[in-house]
Enzyme design. Structure first.
Site, PDB file in Angstrom:
ATOM      1  N   GLU A  79       0.892  -1.125  -0.058  1.00 33.75           N
ATOM      2  CA  GLU A  79      -0.004   0.070  -0.126  1.00 33.75           C
ATOM      3  C   GLU A  79       0.876   1.036  -0.065  1.00 33.75           C
ATOM      4  O   GLU A  79       0.504   2.313   0.427  1.00 33.75           O
ATOM      5  CB  GLU A  79      -0.988  -0.104   1.281  1.00 33.75           C
ATOM      6  CG  GLU A  79      -0.231  -0.203   2.474  1.00 33.75           C
ATOM      7  CD  GLU A  79      -1.656  -0.390   3.529  1.00 33.75           C
ATOM      8  OE1 GLU A  79      -2.163   0.669   3.561  1.00 33.75           O
ATOM      9  OE2 GLU A  79      -1.664  -1.124   4.358  1.00 33.75           O
ATOM     10  N   CYS A 111      -3.347  -3.515   4.295  1.00 34.06           N
ATOM     11  CA  CYS A 111      -2.625  -4.547   4.898  1.00 34.06           C
ATOM     12  C   CYS A 111      -2.852  -5.963   4.289  1.00 34.06           C
ATOM     13  O   CYS A 111      -2.379  -6.984   4.740  1.00 34.06           O
ATOM     14  CB  CYS A 111      -2.578  -4.266   6.399  1.00 34.06           C
ATOM     15  SG  CYS A 111      -1.981  -2.671   6.864  1.00 34.06           S
ATOM     16  N   HIS A 233      -2.192  -9.929  12.097  1.00 29.54           N
ATOM     17  CA  HIS A 233      -1.371  -8.460  11.285  1.00 29.54           C
ATOM     18  C   HIS A 233      -1.256  -7.790  12.563  1.00 29.54           C
ATOM     19  O   HIS A 233      -1.994  -7.409  13.458  1.00 29.54           O
ATOM     20  CB  HIS A 233      -2.500  -8.095  10.348  1.00 29.54           C
ATOM     21  CG  HIS A 233      -2.334  -6.522  10.043  1.00 29.54           C
ATOM     22  ND1 HIS A 233      -1.092  -6.337   9.758  1.00 29.54           N
ATOM     23  CD2 HIS A 233      -3.236  -5.454  10.359  1.00 29.54           C
ATOM     24  CE1 HIS A 233      -1.294  -4.805   9.583  1.00 29.54           C
ATOM     25  NE2 HIS A 233      -2.225  -4.441   9.735  1.00 29.54           N
ATOM     26  N   LYS A 242      -5.603  -7.749  21.786  1.00 26.56           N
ATOM     27  CA  LYS A 242      -6.719  -7.375  22.267  1.00 26.56           C
ATOM     28  C   LYS A 242      -7.778  -8.159  21.302  1.00 26.56           C
ATOM     29  O   LYS A 242      -8.855  -8.692  21.899  1.00 26.56           O
ATOM     30  CB  LYS A 242      -7.123  -5.958  21.690  1.00 26.56           C
ATOM     31  CG  LYS A 242      -6.507  -4.796  22.662  1.00 26.56           C
ATOM     32  CD  LYS A 242      -7.076  -3.464  22.181  1.00 26.56           C
ATOM     33  CE  LYS A 242      -6.359  -2.295  22.762  1.00 26.56           C
ATOM     34  NZ  LYS A 242      -6.919  -1.181  22.683  1.00 26.56           N
ATOM     35  N   ASN A 275       5.221  -1.149  12.487  1.00 26.58           N
ATOM     36  CA  ASN A 275       4.271  -1.532  11.463  1.00 26.58           C
ATOM     37  C   ASN A 275       4.644  -1.669  10.119  1.00 26.58           C
ATOM     38  O   ASN A 275       5.420  -0.735   9.675  1.00 26.58           O
ATOM     39  CB  ASN A 275       2.929  -0.587  11.505  1.00 26.58           C
ATOM     40  CG  ASN A 275       1.747  -0.953  10.885  1.00 26.58           C
ATOM     41  OD1 ASN A 275       1.676  -1.990  10.255  1.00 26.58           O
ATOM     42  ND2 ASN A 275       0.870  -0.045  10.505  1.00 26.58           N
TER      43      ASN A 275
HETATM   44  N1  COA Z   1       1.201   3.600  30.583  1.00 22.90           N
HETATM   45  C1  COA Z   1       0.654   2.306  30.098  1.00 22.90           C
HETATM   46  N2  COA Z   1      -0.236   2.507  29.017  1.00 22.90           N
HETATM   47  C2  COA Z   1      -0.789   3.517  28.567  1.00 22.90           C
HETATM   48  C3  COA Z   1      -0.475   4.764  29.087  1.00 22.90           C
HETATM   49  C4  COA Z   1       0.547   4.856  30.268  1.00 22.90           C
HETATM   50  N3  COA Z   1       1.190   5.740  30.806  1.00 22.90           N
HETATM   51  N4  COA Z   1      -1.030   5.873  28.746  1.00 22.90           N
HETATM   52  C5  COA Z   1      -1.756   5.275  27.656  1.00 22.90           C
HETATM   53  N5  COA Z   1      -1.707   3.814  27.704  1.00 22.90           N
HETATM   54  C6  COA Z   1      -2.659   2.980  26.879  1.00 22.90           C
HETATM   55  C7  COA Z   1      -3.944   3.485  26.715  1.00 22.90           C
HETATM   56  O1  COA Z   1      -4.636   3.056  27.787  1.00 22.90           O
HETATM   57  C8  COA Z   1      -4.353   2.529  25.487  1.00 22.90           C
HETATM   58  O2  COA Z   1      -4.468   1.001  25.848  1.00 22.90           O
HETATM   59  P1  COA Z   1      -5.936   0.214  25.365  1.00 22.90           P
HETATM   60  O3  COA Z   1      -6.036   0.666  24.098  1.00 22.90           O
HETATM   61  O4  COA Z   1      -5.424  -1.028  25.839  1.00 22.90           O
HETATM   62  O5  COA Z   1      -6.992   1.081  26.263  1.00 22.90           O
HETATM   63  C9  COA Z   1      -2.937   2.493  24.819  1.00 22.90           C
HETATM   64  O6  COA Z   1      -1.946   3.079  25.733  1.00 22.90           O
HETATM   65  C10 COA Z   1      -3.080   3.755  23.499  1.00 22.90           C
HETATM   66  O7  COA Z   1      -3.694   4.778  24.204  1.00 22.90           O
HETATM   67  P2  COA Z   1      -4.532   5.980  23.357  1.00 22.90           P
HETATM   68  O8  COA Z   1      -4.832   7.153  24.274  1.00 22.90           O
HETATM   69  O9  COA Z   1      -5.813   5.095  22.972  1.00 22.90           O
HETATM   70  O10 COA Z   1      -3.650   6.200  22.237  1.00 22.90           O
HETATM   71  P3  COA Z   1      -3.881   7.226  21.110  1.00 22.90           P
HETATM   72  O11 COA Z   1      -5.130   7.840  21.338  1.00 22.90           O
HETATM   73  O12 COA Z   1      -2.698   7.921  20.948  1.00 22.90           O
HETATM   74  O13 COA Z   1      -4.012   6.181  19.586  1.00 22.90           O
HETATM   75  C11 COA Z   1      -3.826   4.455  17.981  1.00 22.90           C
HETATM   76  C12 COA Z   1      -3.297   4.869  19.656  1.00 22.90           C
HETATM   77  C13 COA Z   1      -3.456   2.860  17.913  1.00 22.90           C
HETATM   78  C14 COA Z   1      -5.288   4.541  17.894  1.00 22.90           C
HETATM   79  C15 COA Z   1      -3.135   5.293  17.211  1.00 22.90           C
HETATM   80  O14 COA Z   1      -1.593   5.400  17.176  1.00 22.90           O
HETATM   81  C16 COA Z   1      -3.347   5.100  15.806  1.00 22.90           C
HETATM   82  O15 COA Z   1      -4.198   5.496  15.087  1.00 22.90           O
HETATM   83  N6  COA Z   1      -2.631   4.079  15.055  1.00 22.90           N
HETATM   84  C17 COA Z   1      -2.970   3.956  13.462  1.00 22.90           C
HETATM   85  C18 COA Z   1      -4.216   3.167  13.493  1.00 22.90           C
HETATM   86  C19 COA Z   1      -3.693   1.545  13.691  1.00 22.90           C
HETATM   87  O16 COA Z   1      -2.790   1.327  13.814  1.00 22.90           O
HETATM   88  N7  COA Z   1      -5.142   0.913  13.564  1.00 22.90           N
HETATM   89  C20 COA Z   1      -4.986  -0.509  13.952  1.00 22.90           C
HETATM   90  C21 COA Z   1      -5.792  -1.224  13.211  1.00 22.90           C
HETATM   91  S1  COA Z   1      -5.344  -1.566  11.393  1.00 22.90           S
END
Ligand code: COA
Length: 389
Positions: A79, A111, A233, A242, A275
């Site tokens: 991609e 992906c 993946h 999860k 990734n």
């Molecule tokens: N210590 C430990 N864990 C912590 C923490 C800390 N100090 N602070 C936050 N976390 C955890 C959160 O609880 C969360 O865990 P959970 O999802 O099990 O609840 C995790 O870290 C991520 O935190 P979050 O606030 O959700 O992160 P974010 O808003 O910055 O976004 C993604 C995370 C993955 C959504 C973002 O990186 C993203 O959009 N990535 C691209 C899309 C992607 O990869 N999608 C996957 C499907 S293809």
């Protein structure tokens, strides 16, 4: 006739960023990146590496002259395509010196397309059992500096040689899939970075897994007991965990404990590379096969492929007798070991370098890139590739 993975290898560029340092630079708690997201390091592609060179480097040392003679089809899942018209597969075909009689095509569905290539390869080999198919999955994940997706970037490629009577893993025929037209992640043709609704993509990834897993258990009457391990993946390593836990029954039986323990092994390489979109599932499979010291021959491994947009698939493989003798764990360890850590400041500079789009001639400095195959520059809109060997 058994059809499946005869050889499998990965390549990732020689630069990486430490996620603890990135977290500090972004004002975040490092535990969010290393525990909450589950990433320790992130591979960084220099300007001299693109999806073509990453894939060619993954395949180059894996293929013998006999393999090359037997390949009559190259399928390239990505991609991060570099051209709307000419396929990345044709460039790799040339760089590897594959027979002119072999076809070469690029596939796209986020992906998922590496898995699509594997399924297409199976059909092709069923009709042409004496032929081999080279499947390539190669990507550079870019969300942008200081975005929430930044922590889920990376770069790398996997090369898979598919054949009859495979030495590593038979891919079984029964599989289940789901397609739904959704906007969880996409990258319009004019954009260098992805658009993503991160939380929605997480939900959809889990929902698709649950759906294809339950379809599979209904179709086959199999359960977690029938699996030695599940590979996922992995846009980041917490994601697969999860999804996996969403289908665990209440309480941890022997199957759940085994699958959870093997999951940790299957995420080791991914934690260090980040990734790699189409290649992520197969980097995870390699991590499991190469780093697990006693995975029995004959084991069934489940694999979940997800490509935003979205297509999900659950499929399975059986480890073949003597499969360990056909892995290249030492080469992969060397690739990761020889990497150079860069500061966040250097990462930002490297990330911001782009290939000129105005037709000008540009020669890149390749002296610090140890890769056998690299992008030496661009001339009149034509990428210039070099193979040192
Ligand atoms: N210590 C430990 N864990 C912590 C923490 C800390 N100090 N602070 C936050 N976390 C955890 C959160 O609880 C969360 O865990 P959970 O999802 O099990 O609840 C995790 O870290 C991520 O935190 P979050 O606030 O959700 O992160 P974010 O808003 O910055 O976004 C993604 C995370 C993955 C959504 C973002 O990186 C993203 O959009 N990535 C691209 C899309 C992607 O990869 N999608 C996957 C499907 S293809």
């Amino acid at each position: 006739m058994k059809i499946g993975i005869d050889k499998i290898s990965f390549y990732s560029p020689h630069l990486y960023v430490d996620m603890n340092e990135l977290a500090v630079a972004r004002g975040d708690d490092p535990a969010k990146y290393t525990i909450g997201i589950g990433q320790d390091e992130m591979a960084l592609a220099p300007i001299t590496q693109d999806p073509v060179t990453l894939a060619a480097n993954a395949a180059e040392q894996m293929l013998t002259a006999d393999d090359k003679d037997a390949i009559d089809l190259v399928l390239f899942g990505t991609e991060t395509g570099i051209d709307h018209s000419k396929s990345a597969a044709v460039y790799v075909h040339g760089l590897l010196g594959l027979p002119p009689e072999a076809r070469a095509v690029e596939l796209k569905q986020a992906c998922y397309s590496g898995t699509a290539a594997i399924q297409l390869a199976k059909g092709h080999i069923a009709l042409n059992p004496d032929k081999k198919v080279l499947v390539l999955a190669s990507d550079i994940a870019r969300y942008g500096l200081k975005t929430s997706g930044e922590v889920t970037q990376g770069a790398g490629a996997v090369a898979i040689l598919m054949s009859a009577d495979p030495k590593v893993m038979e891919i079984e025929n029964v599989c289940t899939a789901k397609t739904d037209d959704i906007m969880d992640f996409w990258r319009p043709n004019y954009s260098d970075t992805a658009y993503v609704d991160g939380k929605y993509s997480n939900e959809k990834y889990i929902e698709f897994f649950s759906d294809v897993w339950h379809q599979y258990t209904e179709k086959t009457n199999r359960s977690l007991d029938d699996f030695e391990a599940l590979c996922f993946h992995l846009p980041y390593t917490k994601m697969g965990l999860k999804a996996m836990q969403s289908v665990f029954a209440d309480g941890m039986g022997d199957a759940e404990k085994r699958i959870l323990s093997n999951y940790q092994i299957s995420t080791t390489y991914n934690r260090r590379i980040g990734n790699v979109y189409t290649a992520s599932l197969y980097v995870s499979l390699l991590s499991l096969l190469e780093l697990h010291t006693s995975l029995p021959e004959g084991s069934r491994i489940g694999m979940y492929s997800y490509g935003s947009g979205a297509v999900g698939e659950f499929f399975t493989g059986i480890l073949q007798d003597g499969y360990r003798d056909h892995l290249c764990a030492e080469r992969h360890e060397h690739i990761l070991k020889q990497r150079e850590k860069v500061s966040v400041e250097t990462y930002e500079k490297v990330f911001s370098q782009t290939v000129p789009v105005d037709g000008s001639t540009k020669v890149f400095d390749e002296t610090t890139d140890p890769a056998p195959i690299y992008l030496s520059g661009i001339k009149e809109h034509m990428r210039q590739y070099v193979c040192r060997t």
